[in-house]
Structures are given as structure tokens and as C-alpha cells.
Scaffold this active site. Structure first.
Site, PDB file in Angstrom:
ATOM      1  CE  LYS A   1      -3.627   2.451   2.572  1.00  0.00           C
ATOM      2  NZ  LYS A   1      -4.661   2.329   3.682  1.00  0.00           N
TER       3      LYS A   1
ATOM      4  CE  LYS B   1      -6.070   1.887  -0.407  1.00  0.00           C
ATOM      5  NZ  LYS B   1      -6.472   1.802   0.887  1.00  0.00           N
TER       6      LYS B   1
HETATM    7  C1  PBG Z   1      -6.797   3.361   5.320  1.00  0.00           C
HETATM    8  C2  PBG Z   1      -7.698   3.264   4.141  1.00  0.00           C
HETATM    9  C3  PBG Z   1      -7.134   4.075   3.065  1.00  0.00           C
HETATM   10  C4  PBG Z   1      -8.089   3.645   1.972  1.00  0.00           C
HETATM   11  C5  PBG Z   1      -8.509   2.237   2.360  1.00  0.00           C
HETATM   12  N1  PBG Z   1      -7.893   2.112   3.496  1.00  0.00           N
HETATM   13  C6  PBG Z   1      -6.746   5.407   3.085  1.00  0.00           C
HETATM   14  C7  PBG Z   1      -5.725   5.797   3.306  1.00  0.00           C
HETATM   15  O1  PBG Z   1      -4.671   5.253   3.664  1.00  0.00           O
HETATM   16  O2  PBG Z   1      -5.627   7.165   3.994  1.00  0.00           O
HETATM   17  C8  PBG Z   1      -8.127   4.271   0.608  1.00  0.00           C
HETATM   18  C9  PBG Z   1      -9.086   3.624  -0.438  1.00  0.00           C
HETATM   19  C10 PBG Z   1      -9.352   4.811  -1.439  1.00  0.00           C
HETATM   20  O3  PBG Z   1      -8.842   5.676  -1.847  1.00  0.00           O
HETATM   21  O4  PBG Z   1     -10.407   4.572  -2.172  1.00  0.00           O
HETATM   22  N2  PBG Z   1      -7.692   2.799   6.292  1.00  0.00           N
END
Ligand code: PBG
Length: 340
Positions: free
Chosen positions: A210, A263
Site C-alpha cells: 500500500k 493499492k
Molecule cells: C486506510 C485506508 C485508506 C484507503 C483504504 N483504507 C486511506 C488511507 O490510507 O488514507 C483508501 C481507499 C481509497 O482511496 O479508495 N484505512
């Protein structure tokens, strides 16, 4: 339409290999198509707010709303009726605090939604996102501590809180928990705790690679989870690093992840491809909020054909190697598929 006759314009390359032969008609194109996107590949994200709130559409994500439990269950039922196999739940609690304690409240919005979905929508897999950022008053994905003048998220203590959250979702009936926090060692620790508490059949989908991304902007509006100070670069990955993504993926598989995730998706298609090559568990790609918002914004202005671009984007993620795609387009894609 003006067509040119053979005698009018004479030409003839001597060539035995003509790739266009396989593109001549729709039937032939269909016969030789290498990849497909199916409704079976899609996971729909849903945002669940506390009962004291109203249902509200997210300005930057047309078609996506903050739902109360009842509305989320209805949305899940509609998704299931269209053939979507799974939903991914995010919660927005009534109150936030320093440790994100709302995340393991048995009466929290996600816990309630899981129970209702498991009771009312059989045949739908329920995945609960595990992270503290929606539940902490500072908006970071873990608990904070100051060390040497630097305030940062502490790893091991945060992992213990993620374990509490995971057990609470498992207790409510989640089929999978999906830790998105990026702390070290949390997959192994969560797996161990689930097994110790009798939840050996609850799976773990690891957000393994991520990246610290600008594409999460609209999500933070939807989940009300933007950090109040600083950013997430001390725990989420540097967009420059592809080899480190492999390391994270291998570690999570070793720690017991049932699936691994990359991601965002579109700027990281190379990472999805690498993940597919090294992983013996399914690879999930998250087509994130900013990727969705860009398509919707351009389509609303008539600058692109939104449906066509959606199809092309989902296909590119499949072609790169994803087995499953988490996408806000899931309902729209499934509706169009069910029509044709
Ligand atoms: C964190 C989380 C995020 C997303 C999913 N889980 C955002 C972040 O890390 O700030 C992003 C998903 C998206 O942008 O669709 N719990």
C-alpha cells in the site's frame, strides 16, 4: 461512406503475417480475447456511519454514499443480487479518540452491519477493513508516541489494537479481515490471535503493498480519516519502490495472508504484475477513490466516455495480473453486465 475499389488503388504487400486478420469481426475478436473481467472478480467498498447521522453522497465520488447500517445492508443486498460476491466495509464511528477504541465496540457501525448482512444477505462475503485512521481523533492509522522530538505511529502497540479490532469483526461474523494500516508484523499477529480465539476460518486479506498516495483524497472525505497533521509516509510505501513491494508481499504470505493486495492500482500495474508472478495466493488490486473520481469528473464534463473508460481500466488491472478488484465501479459495471 466512400469505399475504394481494388482497381482504383492498387497495392499488395507480400506479407504472410497479418495480425489484423484476428481483429476483423466482433466474433473473431471475441474468440481471441486474452482476458475478461467478470462480476465475480469485483468487491464493492461500502462506508457505514453511526445511526445518528444522515445518508450522504460523497461530493467527489458520485454514486458513493455514507450509509447508515440499514442502507448499507440494502446496498449489499442489491450488490449480491447483481452477482457481486463480496463487500468491503469501512466504519465511521460516533466518537473518535486517541486509541481508536470505537473500532472494537461490538455496537460499532461495522459490527452491526456485519451481523445484519450475514443474517439477511446469505451468499455475500463480508470483508471488514482493519485500520485505526477512521477511529482516531488525529486521523493516523495507529497510536502516536514522541521519540527524539518526532511524533510517529508506534508499531507494536498499534498491532495489539488492530488485533482487538480484528477479533471484534470476527466475532460479529466477518468472513475476512483486511488490515490496511501497513504496520510491520500485523498479519502474523492477527492470524495467531484469530486462531487462538477460535476463528481459524476467518481469512486475512493483507494490504501488502500500500503506497503513500495522493489518489486516496476522496476516500478521506468519505471516511473522514484525513490525518490532522503530517502524512502517512512513515508507514505507507514510497511510490518509487517496486522491489520493496515484493518484500512486503512475501512477508505477508509468510505470516499467513490468504490474499495479498496492491493499492492503488493504476499507477502500480507493474507491481500487480510482479505480485502475480511471485504470489501463490490470490492477488487483489484496489482501484481507489481518486482513480474513480477522475473518471467521474471527466465523464461529467463530456471529456471521456465514462463507461468505456471504466471497462478499459478494469481490464487493464486484470491484464496486469489481478485476480480480484476492489472498485467503486462495481455496481455500475454489474448493472451494465446484467443488462447486456
Ligand atoms: C486506510 C485506508 C485508506 C484507503 C483504504 N483504507 C486511506 C488511507 O490510507 O488514507 C483508501 C481507499 C481509497 O482511496 O479508495 N484505512
Amino acid at each position: 461512406m466512400t469505399v475504394i475499389s481494388k482497381s482504383e488503388l492498387r497495392a499488395g504487400l507480400t506479407m504472410s503475417r497479418r495480425p489484423r486478420r484476428l481483429r476483423r469481426t466482433a466474433e473473431v475478436r471475441r474468440m481471441v480475447r486474452e482476458n475478461t473481467v467478470s462480476v465475480d472478480d469485483l468487491i464493492l467498498p461500502l462506508f457505514v456511519v453511526d445511526e445518528s447521522r444522515e445518508r450522504r453522497e460523497i461530493g467527489s465520488m458520485p454514486g458513493v454514499s455514507q450509509n447508515r447500517v440499514r442502507e448499507a445492508v440494502e446496498e449489499a443486498a442489491a450488490a449480491s443480487a447483481l452477482g457481486i460476491p463480496a463487500v468491503l466495509l469501512f466504519g465511521i464511528p460516533a466518537k473518535k479518540d486517541a486509541t481508536g477504541s470505537g473500532s472494537w465496540d461490538p455496537e460499532g457501525p461495522v459490527q452491526q452491519a456485519i451481523r445484519s448482512m450475514k443474517a439477511e444477505v446469505p451468499g455475500l462475503a463480508v470483508i471488514a477493513d482493519v485500520c485505526l485512521c477512521e477511529y482516531t481523533d488525529h486521523g493516523h492509522c495507529g497510536v502516536l508516541r514522541e521519540e527524539g522530538g518526532v511524533v510517529d505511529v508506534v508499531n507494536d502497540e498499534t498491532v495489539e489494537l488492530l488485533v482487538r479490532q480484528s477479533l471484534s469483526y470476527a466475532e460479529a461474523g466477518a468472513d475476512f479481515v483486511a488490515p490496511s494500516d501497513m504496520m510491520d508484523g500485523r498479519i502474523g499477529r492477527i492470524r495467531e490471535a484469530l486462531d487462538a480465539e477460535g476463528f481459524s476460518s476467518v481469512g486475512v486479506i493483507a494490504y501488502s503493498a500500500k503506497f503513500a498516495s495522493g489518489f486516496y483524497g476522496p476516500f478521506r472525505e468519505a471516511a473522514e480519516s484525513a490525518p490532522k497533521f503530517g502524512d502517512r509516509r512513515s508507514y505507507q510505501m514510497d511510490p518509487a519502490n517496486g522491489r520493496e513491494a515484493i518484500r512486503e508481499i512475501l512477508l505477508d504470505i509468510e505470516e499467513g495472508a490468504d490474499m495479498v493486495m496492491v493499492k492503488p492500482a493504476l499507477s502500480y500495474l507493474d507491481v500487480i504484475r510482479d505480485a502475480k508472478e511471485i504470489s501463490d495466493v490470490p492477488v487483489v488490486a484496489y482501484n481507489v477513490s481518486g482513480e474513480y473520481a477522475m473518471v467521474k469528473a471527466a465523464a461529467a464534463r463530456g471529456w471521456i466516455d465514462g463507461e468505456r473508460v471504466m471497462d478499459e481500466i478494469l481490464m487493464s488491472i486484470k491484464r496486469a495480473g489481478a485476480d480480484l478488484i476492489i472498485t467503486y465501479h462495481a455496481m455500475e459495471f454489474a448493472r451494465l453486465r446484467n443488462q447486456s
